[in-house]
Design a protein around this motif. Structure first.
Motif, PDB file in Angstrom:
ATOM      1  N   ALA A  87       0.816  -1.216   0.000  1.00  0.00           N
ATOM      2  CA  ALA A  87       0.000   0.000   0.000  1.00  0.00           C
ATOM      3  C   ALA A  87       0.849   1.265   0.000  1.00  0.00           C
ATOM      4  CB  ALA A  87      -0.921   0.005   1.218  1.00  0.00           C
ATOM      5  N   ARG A  88       0.297   2.282  -0.592  1.00  0.00           N
ATOM      6  CA  ARG A  88       0.853   3.634  -0.487  1.00  0.00           C
ATOM      7  C   ARG A  88      -0.294   4.583  -0.198  1.00  0.00           C
ATOM      8  NH1 ARG A  88       4.774   6.560  -4.795  1.00  0.00           N
ATOM      9  NH2 ARG A  88       6.286   5.483  -3.463  1.00  0.00           N
ATOM     10  N   VAL A 111       6.012  -0.182   7.845  1.00  0.00           N
ATOM     11  CA  VAL A 111       6.312   1.000   7.043  1.00  0.00           C
ATOM     12  C   VAL A 111       7.634   0.777   6.312  1.00  0.00           C
ATOM     13  CG1 VAL A 111       6.791   3.487   7.102  1.00  0.00           C
ATOM     14  CG2 VAL A 111       5.060   2.502   8.630  1.00  0.00           C
ATOM     15  N   THR A 112       7.630   1.057   5.006  1.00  0.00           N
ATOM     16  CA  THR A 112       8.840   0.858   4.201  1.00  0.00           C
ATOM     17  C   THR A 112       9.394   2.155   3.633  1.00  0.00           C
ATOM     18  OG1 THR A 112       7.465   0.403   2.254  1.00  0.00           O
ATOM     19  CG2 THR A 112       8.175  -1.494   3.569  1.00  0.00           C
ATOM     20  N   GLY A 113       8.660   3.241   3.760  1.00  0.00           N
ATOM     21  CA  GLY A 113       9.166   4.514   3.274  1.00  0.00           C
ATOM     22  C   GLY A 113       8.206   5.638   3.611  1.00  0.00           C
ATOM     23  N   LEU A 114       8.750   6.839   3.785  1.00  0.00           N
ATOM     24  CA  LEU A 114       7.890   7.970   4.134  1.00  0.00           C
ATOM     25  C   LEU A 114       8.521   9.255   3.626  1.00  0.00           C
ATOM     26  CD1 LEU A 114       6.049   8.440   7.513  1.00  0.00           C
ATOM     27  CD2 LEU A 114       7.029  10.394   6.297  1.00  0.00           C
ATOM     28  N   THR A 115       7.733  10.053   2.923  1.00  0.00           N
ATOM     29  CA  THR A 115       8.212  11.357   2.458  1.00  0.00           C
ATOM     30  C   THR A 115       7.192  12.432   2.812  1.00  0.00           C
ATOM     31  OG1 THR A 115       7.181  11.179   0.262  1.00  0.00           O
ATOM     32  CG2 THR A 115       9.421  10.309   0.487  1.00  0.00           C
ATOM     33  N   THR A 120      12.460  12.761   1.770  1.00  0.00           N
ATOM     34  CA  THR A 120      12.497  11.724   2.797  1.00  0.00           C
ATOM     35  C   THR A 120      12.402  12.352   4.180  1.00  0.00           C
ATOM     36  OG1 THR A 120      13.826  10.287   1.403  1.00  0.00           O
ATOM     37  CG2 THR A 120      13.876   9.850   3.765  1.00  0.00           C
ATOM     38  N   ALA A 121      11.515  11.823   4.980  1.00  0.00           N
ATOM     39  CA  ALA A 121      11.330  12.336   6.340  1.00  0.00           C
ATOM     40  C   ALA A 121      11.656  11.237   7.335  1.00  0.00           C
ATOM     41  CB  ALA A 121       9.892  12.812   6.535  1.00  0.00           C
ATOM     42  N   TYR A 150       3.813   1.031   2.771  1.00  0.00           N
ATOM     43  CA  TYR A 150       3.778   0.001   3.818  1.00  0.00           C
ATOM     44  C   TYR A 150       3.258  -1.310   3.266  1.00  0.00           C
ATOM     45  CZ  TYR A 150      -1.084   1.772   4.135  1.00  0.00           C
ATOM     46  OH  TYR A 150      -2.364   2.205   3.857  1.00  0.00           O
ATOM     47  N   GLN A 151       3.516  -2.346   4.057  1.00  0.00           N
ATOM     48  CA  GLN A 151       3.048  -3.696   3.760  1.00  0.00           C
ATOM     49  C   GLN A 151       2.035  -4.090   4.830  1.00  0.00           C
ATOM     50  OE1 GLN A 151       3.958  -5.903   1.327  1.00  0.00           O
ATOM     51  NE2 GLN A 151       5.432  -4.541   0.310  1.00  0.00           N
TER      52      GLN A 151
END
Ligand SMILES: [Zn+2]
Length: 501
Positions: A87-88, A111-115, A120-121, A150-151
């Motif tokens: 998911a995003r 969570v695999t990434g966050l901006t 990038t945060a 995220y997964q």
């Protein structure tokens, strides 16, 4: 929501007593109301952390301070081989203070990434809070976007729900996919956001599934794109919606559409293997819509229907434009039971969805109205007497107030209680007996129209009822809503409450 509770679902007596909980709160901030953005050369040093909650006394950490969400974009890809979701979620928001960091409500998942605005945060998990520190402060009045990758495993355990809640995770696995059920605080296990009904937003859903499966969501279809053995289905929910009412579903479904009243489209979603039997049952949707609009005024959305999911769960939920039920309900209980349940969830579209509770203590505005129309429909169809049900509720009144608190003062650990449901319906019946049927209908319609697309509070309901009825109802309704004892019922001096035991 309608939850199956011991003693509330009376079968075989011709009386379908149903509990339904619908909770929504919405704070709508028109875009035009946004203050001008502070110039980038302003005072970044004044940025401070946003509050972890929106200030609901029952759920202090729900929602978030320092920003208003304006739009969610939920992109999900279902992988049936793993039964997982990639998911995003992109949260579009407007800052109401200069933010050095802020929280999103998010429970579980990886969570695999966050901006933030593409940069990038940094972030950390703190219970149900996703604490985000952007690379640069967000200035008051500015619009910003947070993208979280995220997964998710829809079968995973979550800890999003208050005690005694029928729903314990926002994800609900089904035979061939999943559905979602967020009430009251479990949308946060499906997507990060501001998980309180007072922060409504519009939504875009983009759901990808292998060919052979169908994805549906709240709102109206906005395109379908086939690519490499998969299909991406897009839906738009333009009318502001509370997080708890989000519905995203993937499975082997057949979508059955028909014209409805007021230029609406009826959309029922049923398991393909059950389409032949459930289709005729759900034909009741059209007559119920036509009946309900005579009580409450025009239907507030463009589409309505029922999603009958192939999973065993014992509640129904008034997801905005698309009520969630278990497909098994229709074969397990008689029509005298499930038809009023559907009327209850439909009534929530006006009372709970379009007009969401400002705070969770106002949940009687959802469940009281929905139970009132549920009982009205049961009476109209000859399933059960409305007045008998109100008489029974009156008898139970003092017991419920003793056990759960006054109608408009529930506790967080038993939010969806009998005193909120039939006790709330009883308050509305008392109001009708006090002002007369014609003025009562005028109040009901005025409430749905005045606060459509937003939120309403108990205080606002009392004020509106007084205004429409041309009499001061503050004392009368305050006693019914906040009293520790059940007041006398107008027109029924013989009604008595059972001893509290
Ligand atoms: Zn309900």
């Amino acid at each position: 929501m309608t939850a199956d509770r011991p003693g509330r679902w009376r079968r075989g007596t011709g009386h379908a007593a149903v509990l339904v909980a619908a909770v929504l709160v919405v704070a709508v901030t028109p875009a035009s109301a946004a203050p001008p953005a502070r110039p980038s050369g302003g005072h970044p040093g004044g940025a401070t952390p946003g509050a972890p909650g929106i200030g609901d006394p029952l759920f202090p950490d729900e929602g978030n301070g320092g920003f208003d969400v304006t739009h969610y974009d939920l992109a999900m890809r279902y992988r049936p081989d793993e039964r997982t979701v990639t998911a995003r979620t992109t949260v579009s928001a407007r800052a109401t203070q200069s933010l050095s960091r802020f929280d999103l409500d998010f429970d579980g998942n990886t969570v695999t990434g966050l901006t933030v605005d593409g940069r990038t945060a940094s972030y950390r998990r703190d219970g149900d809070e996703l604490v985000v520190t952007p690379a640069r402060p967000v200035h008051r009045g500015s619009r910003f976007r947070v993208t979280v990758d995220y997964q998710a495993d829809p079968a995973a355990t979550h800890h999003c729900a208050p005690p005694n809640n029928p729903i314990t995770s926002g994800w609900l696995p089904t035979r061939d996919g999943f559905v979602t059920a967020g009430q009251p605080t479990c949308a946060r296990s499906v997507f990060p956001g501001s998980d309180h009904p007072s922060d409504k937003a519009s939504y875009t859903f983009r759901v990808t599934a292998p060919d052979g499966l169908t994805a549906v969501a709240n709102g109206v279809p906005a395109g379908r794109y086939e690519h490499g053995g998969e299909t991406t289905w897009t839906y738009q929910q333009r009318v502001p919606m509370a997080t708890e009412l989000v519905q995203v579903a993937v499975g082997d479904y057949t979508v059955q559409t028909a014209p409805g009243p007021d230029h609406t489209t009826i959309r029922n979603v049923v398991p393909t293997s059950m389409a032949g039997t459930l289709g005729p049952d759900l034909a009741v949707t059209g007559p119920q819509l036509a009946w309900m609009r005579r009580q409450a005024g025009s239907y507030p959305f463009a589409t309505y229907g029922v999603l009958a999911a192939p999973a065993n769960f014992r509640f129904a939920l008034e997801c905005q434009t698309l009520t969630l039920t278990s497909a098994g309900m229709f074969g397990a209980v008689p029509q005298s039971y499930w038809s009023p349940v559907l009327a209850h969830e439909l009534a929530h579209q006006w009372y709970g969805d379009s007009v969401a509770p400002a705070r969770w203590a106002d949940v009687w505005l959802n469940e009281g109205h929905a139970s009132y129309y549920e009982a009205s429909w049961a009476d109209r169809e000859g399933y059960a007497s409305f007045v008998d049900r109100m008489h029974t509720a009156y008898a139970n009144g003092d017991t419920w107030r003793s056990r759960y608190g006054p109608v408009a003062q529930p506790s967080a650990d038993n939010l969806f209680n009998d005193g909120v449901y039939d006790g709330g319906a009883l308050v509305l019946y008392a109001l009708r007996e006090k002002v007369g049927a014609a003025r009562f209908t005028a109040i009901e319609r005025a409430w749905a129209a005045r606060y459509a697309g937003g939120t309403g509070s108990t205080r606002q309901f009392i004020a509106l009822a007084s205004s429409v009825a041309h009499q001061d109802l503050h004392g009368f309704l305050t006693a019914w809503l906040y009293g520790t004892r059940t007041p006398p019922m107008p027109g029924h001096p013989d009604w008595a409450t059972d001893p509290v035991g």
